[in-house]
Motif scaffolding. Structure first.
Motif, short mmCIF file in Angstrom:
data_model
loop_
_atom_site.label_atom_id
_atom_site.label_comp_id
_atom_site.label_asym_id
_atom_site.label_seq_id
_atom_site.Cartn_x
_atom_site.Cartn_y
_atom_site.Cartn_z
N ARG A 176 38.54 26.23 36.18
CA ARG A 176 38.70 24.78 36.21
C ARG A 176 38.81 24.30 37.66
NH1 ARG A 176 43.30 21.28 36.00
NH2 ARG A 176 42.77 19.24 35.12
N LYS A 177 38.09 23.26 37.97
CA LYS A 177 38.04 22.64 39.31
C LYS A 177 37.29 23.49 40.33
CE LYS A 177 42.12 19.71 38.80
NZ LYS A 177 43.37 19.21 39.44
N GLU A 178 36.66 24.58 39.89
CA GLU A 178 35.84 25.37 40.81
C GLU A 178 34.57 24.58 41.16
OE1 GLU A 178 33.26 29.53 40.78
OE2 GLU A 178 35.02 29.34 39.49
N PRO A 179 34.18 24.51 42.43
CA PRO A 179 32.99 23.76 42.82
C PRO A 179 31.72 24.32 42.17
CG PRO A 179 34.35 24.23 44.73
CD PRO A 179 34.91 25.04 43.60
N LEU A 180 30.85 23.43 41.76
CA LEU A 180 29.55 23.81 41.17
C LEU A 180 28.59 24.11 42.31
CD1 LEU A 180 27.98 23.77 38.36
CD2 LEU A 180 27.21 21.50 39.07
N SER A 181 27.91 25.25 42.27
CA SER A 181 27.01 25.62 43.36
C SER A 181 25.92 26.56 42.85
CB SER A 181 27.79 26.31 44.48
OG SER A 181 28.21 27.61 44.05
N GLY A 182 25.02 26.91 43.76
CA GLY A 182 23.97 27.86 43.42
C GLY A 182 24.46 29.28 43.32
N PHE A 183 25.72 29.51 43.70
CA PHE A 183 26.29 30.86 43.61
C PHE A 183 26.85 31.16 42.23
CE2 PHE A 183 26.62 29.78 48.15
CZ PHE A 183 25.89 30.84 48.69
N ASN A 184 27.32 30.14 41.52
CA ASN A 184 27.90 30.38 40.18
C ASN A 184 27.05 29.82 39.05
OD1 ASN A 184 28.47 27.65 40.48
ND2 ASN A 184 30.62 28.01 41.02
N THR A 185 25.81 29.38 39.36
CA THR A 185 24.90 28.88 38.32
C THR A 185 23.51 29.46 38.52
OG1 THR A 185 24.28 26.93 39.62
CG2 THR A 185 26.15 26.70 38.10
N ILE A 186 22.73 29.41 37.45
CA ILE A 186 21.34 29.86 37.50
C ILE A 186 20.52 28.98 36.57
CG2 ILE A 186 21.69 31.59 35.67
CD1 ILE A 186 19.64 33.36 37.14
N LEU A 187 19.28 28.69 36.96
CA LEU A 187 18.39 27.86 36.16
C LEU A 187 17.57 28.74 35.23
CD1 LEU A 187 17.89 24.77 36.12
CD2 LEU A 187 15.89 25.18 37.57
N LYS A 188 17.66 28.48 33.91
CA LYS A 188 16.92 29.27 32.92
C LYS A 188 16.14 28.34 31.98
CE LYS A 188 20.23 33.11 32.47
NZ LYS A 188 21.07 33.83 31.47
N PRO A 189 14.90 28.70 31.65
CA PRO A 189 14.14 27.89 30.67
C PRO A 189 14.60 28.22 29.25
CG PRO A 189 12.79 29.71 31.45
CD PRO A 189 14.08 29.77 32.22
N ILE A 190 14.87 27.19 28.46
CA ILE A 190 15.26 27.36 27.06
C ILE A 190 14.51 26.36 26.19
CG2 ILE A 190 17.58 28.21 27.64
CD1 ILE A 190 18.66 25.42 26.95
N PRO A 191 14.36 26.63 24.90
CA PRO A 191 13.73 25.65 24.00
C PRO A 191 14.57 24.38 23.92
CG PRO A 191 13.84 27.81 22.98
CD PRO A 191 14.70 27.88 24.20
N LEU A 192 13.92 23.23 23.82
CA LEU A 192 14.64 21.98 23.62
C LEU A 192 15.44 22.10 22.33
CD1 LEU A 192 15.08 19.06 24.63
CD2 LEU A 192 13.19 18.37 23.14
N GLN A 193 16.72 21.81 22.39
CA GLN A 193 17.62 21.99 21.26
C GLN A 193 18.64 20.85 21.23
OE1 GLN A 193 20.69 25.24 22.81
NE2 GLN A 193 18.59 25.80 23.34
N THR A 194 19.54 20.89 20.26
CA THR A 194 20.58 19.86 20.19
C THR A 194 21.65 20.14 21.22
OG1 THR A 194 20.19 19.45 17.83
CG2 THR A 194 22.32 18.79 18.72
N PHE A 195 21.89 19.16 22.10
CA PHE A 195 22.90 19.27 23.13
C PHE A 195 24.02 18.27 22.86
CE2 PHE A 195 18.86 20.37 25.27
CZ PHE A 195 19.16 21.65 25.72
N LYS A 196 25.26 18.64 23.21
CA LYS A 196 26.39 17.73 23.03
C LYS A 196 26.37 16.60 24.05
CE LYS A 196 29.45 21.21 20.99
NZ LYS A 196 30.73 21.95 21.13
N ASP A 197 25.69 16.83 25.16
CA ASP A 197 25.52 15.81 26.19
C ASP A 197 24.25 16.15 26.94
OD1 ASP A 197 25.93 13.72 27.96
OD2 ASP A 197 28.07 14.09 28.17
N LYS A 198 23.86 15.32 27.91
CA LYS A 198 22.63 15.59 28.65
C LYS A 198 22.76 16.89 29.43
CE LYS A 198 19.32 13.60 31.87
NZ LYS A 198 19.01 12.52 32.82
N PRO A 199 21.84 17.84 29.25
CA PRO A 199 21.92 19.10 29.98
C PRO A 199 21.57 18.91 31.46
CG PRO A 199 19.90 19.02 28.69
CD PRO A 199 20.71 17.82 28.30
N LEU A 200 22.12 19.78 32.29
CA LEU A 200 21.84 19.73 33.73
C LEU A 200 20.59 20.53 34.03
CD1 LEU A 200 25.44 20.30 35.17
CD2 LEU A 200 24.24 18.14 34.85
#
Length: 287
Positions: A176-200
């Motif tokens: 919690r409160k950890e900064p969002l960055s390219g070190f703790n995230t990765i971009l992956k292609p997925i099928p369009l699906q039901t999301f609870k909010d707009k995906p990043l």
């Protein structure tokens, strides 16, 4: 022999087909392969009464017909099945409208196919006809929208979208409160699906952090992150005091975090507390 029959029934159950709520027809005689094109056995299910453009039947009746022919189908939540005569209407303008709407929301989306089925027979469609979609249409791969006829009557249609979307995932457990960055995230292609909010689909333009602890592999949406406050708790801030054209500055400690224009509490060097408005990064104005 009983064991073989039980195994056969279990195998059929594992390979069961799921019945949908809506189907289109051209020939009034409906066969098993009209519902499930890959089914190995073809047999008649029902005959739509002559002159009917729509027909509704209890899903249990269809399931029983399949069962009598040695095939188990799954009903899921389907209670009734609607058959609608296939319309000669060209839905390409509505498909293009939906495609452009999705691209505006997700510039990196790869759309493979858009299917539109009317809930009822449509004889024609005006060239200028526009669909009215739910404001959160982009969070679902399928849904319902409506068009207005010249008489102002709403006609409802169902749509489904097959598409691939690159979405940010956590690549490790985050706090919690950890900064969002390219070190703790990765971009992956997925099928369009039901999301609870707009995906990043990319890292935000402004500094952001995680709202809560998340495990590795979590799909990230807007509800998972928040903007990093310009002032953090227990951080030293510059306090501005304005009196006409005179501006005096001193250093204090923020006892709360705050975004731009938030009113927070600060503690002066003498221990006294006061209210201040956040005006910039590590800067506040005494109230």
């Amino acid at each position: 022999m009983k064991i073989l029959l039980l195994l056969f029934a279990f195998f059929l159950h594992l390979n069961a087909f799921e019945l949908q709520e809506n189907y289109e027809f051209e020939d009034p005689v409906i066969h098993s392969q009209d519902l499930f094109p890959n089914i190995p056995k073809s047999f008649e299910i029902l005959k739509i009464p002559e002159g009917k453009t729509q027909y509704r039947i209890d899903a249990q009746v269809i399931a029983k017909t399949f069962e009598l022919n040695g095939i188990i189908i799954e009903l899921g939540k389907t209670r009734f099945v609607n058959f609608t005569k296939r319309s000669a209407v060209d839905f390409s303008t509505l498909k293009l409208q939906l495609e452009l709407m999705l691209i505006r929301k997700y510039p990196s989306i790869q759309i493979d196919e858009i299917t539109i089925l009317p809930r009822g027979y449509l004889e024609s469609l005006g060239k200028e006809t526009r669909g009215v979609f739910d404001e959160r249409f982009y969070q679902h791969p399928k849904g319902t929208f409506y068009i207005l006829t010249r008489e102002g009557v709403r006609r409802y249609l169902d749509y489904s979208v097959q598409a691939t979307l690159p979405v940010l995932h956590t690549n490790q457990k985050v706090s919690r409160k950890e900064p969002l960055s390219g070190f703790n995230t990765i971009l992956k292609p997925i099928p369009l699906q039901t999301f609870k909010d707009k995906p990043l689909t990319s890292l935000p333009d402004h500094p952001s952090r995680f709202r809560s602890v998340l495990k590795a592999g979590q799909v990230l949406t807007l509800r998972n992150i928040e903007e990093v406050p310009m002032v953090l708790k227990n951080e030293k801030v510059i306090v501005e005091v304005r009196n006409g054209m005179v501006v005096v500055e001193f250093v204090a400690t923020a006892t709360q975090e705050g975004l731009l224009y938030d009113i927070i509490t600060i503690q002066k060097s003498d221990g006294k507390r006061a209210k201040a408005k956040v005006t910039g990064e590590k800067r506040v104005e005494l109230q």
